[in-house]
Design a protein around this motif. Structure first.
Motif, PDB file in Angstrom:
ATOM      1  N   LEU A 116      49.415  26.400  40.542  1.00 19.08           N
ATOM      2  CA  LEU A 116      50.062  27.277  41.520  1.00 19.08           C
ATOM      3  C   LEU A 116      49.110  27.544  42.670  1.00 19.08           C
ATOM      4  O   LEU A 116      47.896  27.729  42.462  1.00 19.08           O
ATOM      5  CB  LEU A 116      50.462  28.602  40.858  1.00 19.08           C
ATOM      6  N   PRO A 117      49.601  27.563  43.897  1.00 21.01           N
ATOM      7  CA  PRO A 117      48.718  27.820  45.043  1.00 21.01           C
ATOM      8  C   PRO A 117      48.080  29.198  44.978  1.00 21.01           C
ATOM      9  O   PRO A 117      48.754  30.198  44.757  1.00 21.01           O
ATOM     10  CB  PRO A 117      49.661  27.688  46.249  1.00 21.01           C
ATOM     11  N   GLY A 118      46.763  29.237  45.144  1.00 22.09           N
ATOM     12  CA  GLY A 118      46.031  30.503  45.143  1.00 22.09           C
ATOM     13  C   GLY A 118      45.624  30.985  43.774  1.00 22.09           C
ATOM     14  O   GLY A 118      44.934  32.005  43.662  1.00 22.09           O
ATOM     15  N   ILE A 119      46.041  30.300  42.704  1.00 21.01           N
ATOM     16  CA  ILE A 119      45.691  30.723  41.336  1.00 21.01           C
ATOM     17  C   ILE A 119      44.533  29.861  40.853  1.00 21.01           C
ATOM     18  O   ILE A 119      44.692  28.651  40.634  1.00 21.01           O
ATOM     19  CB  ILE A 119      46.891  30.594  40.384  1.00 21.01           C
ATOM     20  N   GLY A 120      43.394  30.478  40.696  1.00 21.11           N
ATOM     21  CA  GLY A 120      42.235  29.779  40.160  1.00 21.11           C
ATOM     22  C   GLY A 120      42.119  30.014  38.657  1.00 21.11           C
ATOM     23  O   GLY A 120      43.001  30.582  38.016  1.00 21.11           O
ATOM     24  N   GLU A 121      40.999  29.609  38.113  1.00 24.57           N
ATOM     25  CA  GLU A 121      40.800  29.730  36.660  1.00 24.57           C
ATOM     26  C   GLU A 121      40.757  31.195  36.222  1.00 24.57           C
ATOM     27  O   GLU A 121      41.339  31.562  35.203  1.00 24.57           O
ATOM     28  CB  GLU A 121      39.511  29.017  36.252  1.00 24.57           C
ATOM     29  N   ALA A 122      40.096  32.044  36.992  1.00 25.41           N
ATOM     30  CA  ALA A 122      39.969  33.455  36.616  1.00 25.41           C
ATOM     31  C   ALA A 122      41.334  34.138  36.592  1.00 25.41           C
ATOM     32  O   ALA A 122      41.667  34.874  35.646  1.00 25.41           O
ATOM     33  CB  ALA A 122      39.034  34.168  37.582  1.00 25.41           C
ATOM     34  N   ARG A 123      42.163  33.893  37.616  1.00 24.59           N
ATOM     35  CA  ARG A 123      43.479  34.529  37.656  1.00 24.59           C
ATOM     36  C   ARG A 123      44.406  33.944  36.587  1.00 24.59           C
ATOM     37  O   ARG A 123      45.229  34.661  36.013  1.00 24.59           O
ATOM     38  CB  ARG A 123      44.092  34.364  39.039  1.00 24.59           C
ATOM     39  N   ALA A 124      44.263  32.640  36.319  1.00 21.15           N
ATOM     40  CA  ALA A 124      45.081  32.031  35.270  1.00 21.15           C
ATOM     41  C   ALA A 124      44.769  32.651  33.908  1.00 21.15           C
ATOM     42  O   ALA A 124      45.676  32.955  33.123  1.00 21.15           O
ATOM     43  CB  ALA A 124      44.847  30.525  35.241  1.00 21.15           C
ATOM     44  N   LYS A 125      43.482  32.897  33.640  1.00 22.74           N
ATOM     45  CA  LYS A 125      43.105  33.535  32.382  1.00 22.74           C
ATOM     46  C   LYS A 125      43.582  34.988  32.341  1.00 22.74           C
ATOM     47  O   LYS A 125      43.964  35.496  31.273  1.00 22.74           O
ATOM     48  CB  LYS A 125      41.596  33.469  32.192  1.00 22.74           C
ATOM     49  N   ALA A 126      43.571  35.653  33.495  1.00 24.28           N
ATOM     50  CA  ALA A 126      44.048  37.040  33.542  1.00 24.28           C
ATOM     51  C   ALA A 126      45.537  37.106  33.225  1.00 24.28           C
ATOM     52  O   ALA A 126      46.002  38.041  32.552  1.00 24.28           O
ATOM     53  CB  ALA A 126      43.762  37.634  34.919  1.00 24.28           C
TER      54      ALA A 126
END
Length: 236
Positions: free
Chosen positions: A188-198
């Motif tokens: 998803l655009p703007g979703i990095g690893e940290a936000r994906a884990k959150a």
């Protein structure tokens, strides 16, 4: 007188005659054998001649036979392999030098951006997956900040600038918030690893998402980011 002489020397005469007979017989036998030896043929025996002919025939056939071709070594075969075809990608959007560029197989989006002179100040690189591999005949569009992720279709190929898979109608692949993995969420655009884990941690603690709007409860996902990704989110 003769009879008297015969009676006296008869044994000696008979012994002498016997010795002479044996000697003459032996001499005649040796002479016959020497004659037979002198009359023997001088050519080689039949079996010896056939052996020589066979050897000569083998040598002649070996000389007339063509040499066996030498098998190519793996290194030579490798040298004959054709080189992979280059990639041609149309780089456009918020770049300094848009245009059609040639790349070596295995090149990435970052290579295309560099070859096009780099991004302009208003380019939104958050939407771009710089590690995505380039595809021959594709178009790479660098979007401006605040613009929706562009989708560019080519003949037989559809590719978005974020390297997410899309359908020929231009609709992006939907992401199920209740089953998506970290890798799927990172598409998803703007979703990095940290936000994906959150997102996954929120799902584990709070239970399945009831609607896509629940993402706004996660820190770092505001109205603008939610507006970019909401069309690709599904909640069964």
């Amino acid at each position: 007188m003769v009879l008297e002489w015969w009676e006296r020397y008869r044994r000696f005469i008979l012994l002498t005659a016997a010795l002479l007979f044996v000697g003459c017989s032996y001499w005649l036998y040796q002479r016959d054998q020497s004659y037979k030896t002198d009359e023997l043929p001088l050519h080689s025996p039949a079996y010896a001649a056939s052996t020589v002919e066979t050897k000569e025939g083998t040598d002649d056939s070996a000389a007339t036979q063509p040499a066996k071709p030498v098998k190519a070594t793996p290194e030579k075969e490798k040298e004959k392999e054709p080189l992979p075809a280059p990639l041609y990608v149309d780089v456009k959007g918020q770049v300094k030098n848009p245009g059609l560029y040639q790349f070596e197989p295995g090149a990435r989006v970052a290579n295309a951006l560099e070859k096009a002179g780099g991004a302009l100040p208003d380019a939104d690189l958050v939407q771009i997956n710089l590690a995505a591999p380039l595809t021959d005949g594709a178009a790479l569009v660098i979007p401006a900040k605040g613009a929706a992720p562009p989708v560019t279709a080519t003949i037989g190929l559809v590719q978005s600038a974020s390297a997410a898979s899309v359908s020929t109608t231009g609709a992006s692949t939907a992401i199920n918030l209740n089953t998506a993995t970290v890798e799927e969420l990172m598409s998803l655009p703007g979703i990095g690893e940290a936000r994906a884990k959150a997102i996954i941690d929120y799902r584990s603690k709070q239970g399945p998402f009831r609607s896509a709007d629940d993402l706004k409860q996660i820190e770092g996902i505001g109205e603008k980011m939610f507006a970019r990704i909401k069309d690709r989110l599904v909640v069964p």
